[in-house]
Design a protein around this motif. Structure first.
Motif, PDB file in Angstrom:
ATOM      1  N   UNK A  55     161.740  82.610 100.138  1.00 44.63           N
ATOM      2  CA  UNK A  55     161.601  82.718  98.679  1.00 44.63           C
ATOM      3  C   UNK A  55     162.360  83.917  98.109  1.00 44.63           C
ATOM      4  N   UNK A  56     163.229  84.520  98.904  1.00 42.62           N
ATOM      5  CA  UNK A  56     163.951  85.713  98.461  1.00 42.62           C
ATOM      6  C   UNK A  56     164.754  85.453  97.192  1.00 42.62           C
ATOM      7  N   UNK A  57     165.534  84.374  97.165  1.00 39.87           N
ATOM      8  CA  UNK A  57     166.354  84.079  95.987  1.00 39.87           C
ATOM      9  C   UNK A  57     165.488  83.848  94.753  1.00 39.87           C
ATOM     10  N   UNK A  58     164.383  83.117  94.917  1.00 36.94           N
ATOM     11  CA  UNK A  58     163.467  82.882  93.796  1.00 36.94           C
ATOM     12  C   UNK A  58     162.938  84.214  93.259  1.00 36.94           C
ATOM     13  N   UNK A  59     162.565  85.097  94.170  1.00 34.96           N
ATOM     14  CA  UNK A  59     162.020  86.394  93.788  1.00 34.96           C
ATOM     15  C   UNK A  59     163.070  87.240  93.070  1.00 34.96           C
ATOM     16  N   UNK A  60     164.260  87.291  93.627  1.00 36.31           N
ATOM     17  CA  UNK A  60     165.324  88.119  93.055  1.00 36.31           C
ATOM     18  C   UNK A  60     165.829  87.572  91.723  1.00 36.31           C
ATOM     19  N   UNK A  61     165.856  86.255  91.568  1.00 36.05           N
ATOM     20  CA  UNK A  61     166.344  85.640  90.326  1.00 36.05           C
ATOM     21  C   UNK A  61     165.509  86.035  89.121  1.00 36.05           C
ATOM     22  N   UNK A  62     164.237  86.322  89.333  1.00 37.57           N
ATOM     23  CA  UNK A  62     163.339  86.664  88.233  1.00 37.57           C
ATOM     24  C   UNK A  62     163.575  88.085  87.743  1.00 37.57           C
ATOM     25  N   UNK A  63     164.021  88.957  88.625  1.00 38.11           N
ATOM     26  CA  UNK A  63     164.254  90.348  88.233  1.00 38.11           C
ATOM     27  C   UNK A  63     162.962  91.133  88.114  1.00 38.11           C
ATOM     28  N   UNK A  64     162.184  91.151  89.180  1.00 38.32           N
ATOM     29  CA  UNK A  64     160.908  91.863  89.177  1.00 38.32           C
ATOM     30  C   UNK A  64     161.103  93.370  88.979  1.00 38.32           C
ATOM     31  N   UNK A  65     160.127  93.967  88.322  1.00 39.07           N
ATOM     32  CA  UNK A  65     160.161  95.405  88.049  1.00 39.07           C
ATOM     33  C   UNK A  65     159.898  96.201  89.326  1.00 39.07           C
ATOM     34  N   UNK A  66     160.167  97.497  89.256  1.00 38.24           N
ATOM     35  CA  UNK A  66     159.912  98.348  90.417  1.00 38.24           C
ATOM     36  C   UNK A  66     158.415  98.425  90.703  1.00 38.24           C
ATOM     37  N   UNK A  67     157.585  98.367  89.666  1.00 32.77           N
ATOM     38  CA  UNK A  67     156.134  98.397  89.909  1.00 32.77           C
ATOM     39  C   UNK A  67     155.673  97.105  90.595  1.00 32.77           C
ATOM     40  N   UNK A  68     156.283  95.982  90.231  1.00 34.48           N
ATOM     41  CA  UNK A  68     155.942  94.720  90.898  1.00 34.48           C
ATOM     42  C   UNK A  68     156.357  94.782  92.368  1.00 34.48           C
ATOM     43  N   UNK A  69     157.510  95.362  92.617  1.00 34.02           N
ATOM     44  CA  UNK A  69     158.000  95.483  93.993  1.00 34.02           C
ATOM     45  C   UNK A  69     157.100  96.411  94.820  1.00 34.02           C
ATOM     46  N   UNK A  70     156.614  97.475  94.202  1.00 38.23           N
ATOM     47  CA  UNK A  70     155.748  98.394  94.951  1.00 38.23           C
ATOM     48  C   UNK A  70     154.382  97.759  95.238  1.00 38.23           C
ATOM     49  N   UNK A  71     153.946  96.841  94.385  1.00 35.13           N
ATOM     50  CA  UNK A  71     152.673  96.133  94.617  1.00 35.13           C
ATOM     51  C   UNK A  71     152.727  95.295  95.886  1.00 35.13           C
ATOM     52  N   UNK A  72     153.907  94.872  96.264  1.00 36.41           N
ATOM     53  CA  UNK A  72     154.050  93.976  97.411  1.00 36.41           C
ATOM     54  C   UNK A  72     153.516  94.580  98.694  1.00 36.41           C
ATOM     55  N   UNK A  73     153.569  95.896  98.814  1.00 38.66           N
ATOM     56  CA  UNK A  73     153.124  96.566 100.036  1.00 38.66           C
ATOM     57  C   UNK A  73     151.686  96.201 100.408  1.00 38.66           C
ATOM     58  N   UNK A  74     150.841  96.057  99.397  1.00 39.16           N
ATOM     59  CA  UNK A  74     149.431  95.758  99.702  1.00 39.16           C
ATOM     60  C   UNK A  74     149.214  94.335 100.205  1.00 39.16           C
TER      61      UNK A  74
END
Length: 133
Positions: free
Chosen positions: A52-71
């Motif tokens: 799902x990398x392309x789907x995720x990157x196409x949306x342009x998630x914020x840095x806070x959304x990216x940091x949430x992924x760790x949990x």
């Protein structure tokens, strides 16, 4: 580093009660996040069972959304279990810019051909009426 999963193992987690995503070679259990995802749970559920990398990157998630992924991180992918993109992915969708270019070409073509057609018809009618008289 967490556990290493195959794509087949990740693909088994594909519903509202158990939803895993593969993004940038990492596996995330986003089940608890489904109700909170701003795009809705369907967006996440349709991204299961594949990279799902392309789907995720196409949306342009914020840095806070990216940091949430760790949990939600549960492990990594065994990259040998991911099919090559050229074999299993559909061809890329036509972008809006490509569609605009195509439309511009058609419009310019019609702007050239329609007046010629009208001119040709006018001469054809004129020639026909002269030969009939």
């Amino acid at each position: 580093m967490g556990k290493v999963f195959t794509l087949a193992e990740i693909s088994e987690h594909n519903n509202k009660k158990d939803c895993w995503l593969l993004i940038n070679g990492k596996v995330y259990d986003v089940t608890k996040f489904l109700d909170d995802h701003p795009g809705g749970d369907d967006v996440l559920l349709t991204a299961t069972g594949k990279d799902a990398t392309d789907d995720f990157e196409d949306v342009g998630h914020s840095s806070s959304a990216r940091s949430m992924m760790d949990e939600f991180f549960v492990g990594e992918i065994d990259s040998t279990t991911i099919p090559s993109k050229t074999q299993n992915n559909p061809p890329p969708r036509q972008t809006q810019a490509d569609q605009d270019k195509s439309s511009d070409f058609v419009i310019k073509l019609l702007q050239f051909l329609v007046p010629l057609l009208i001119l040709g018809l006018a001469f054809g009618v004129r020639s026909y009426t002269k030969s009939s008289a």
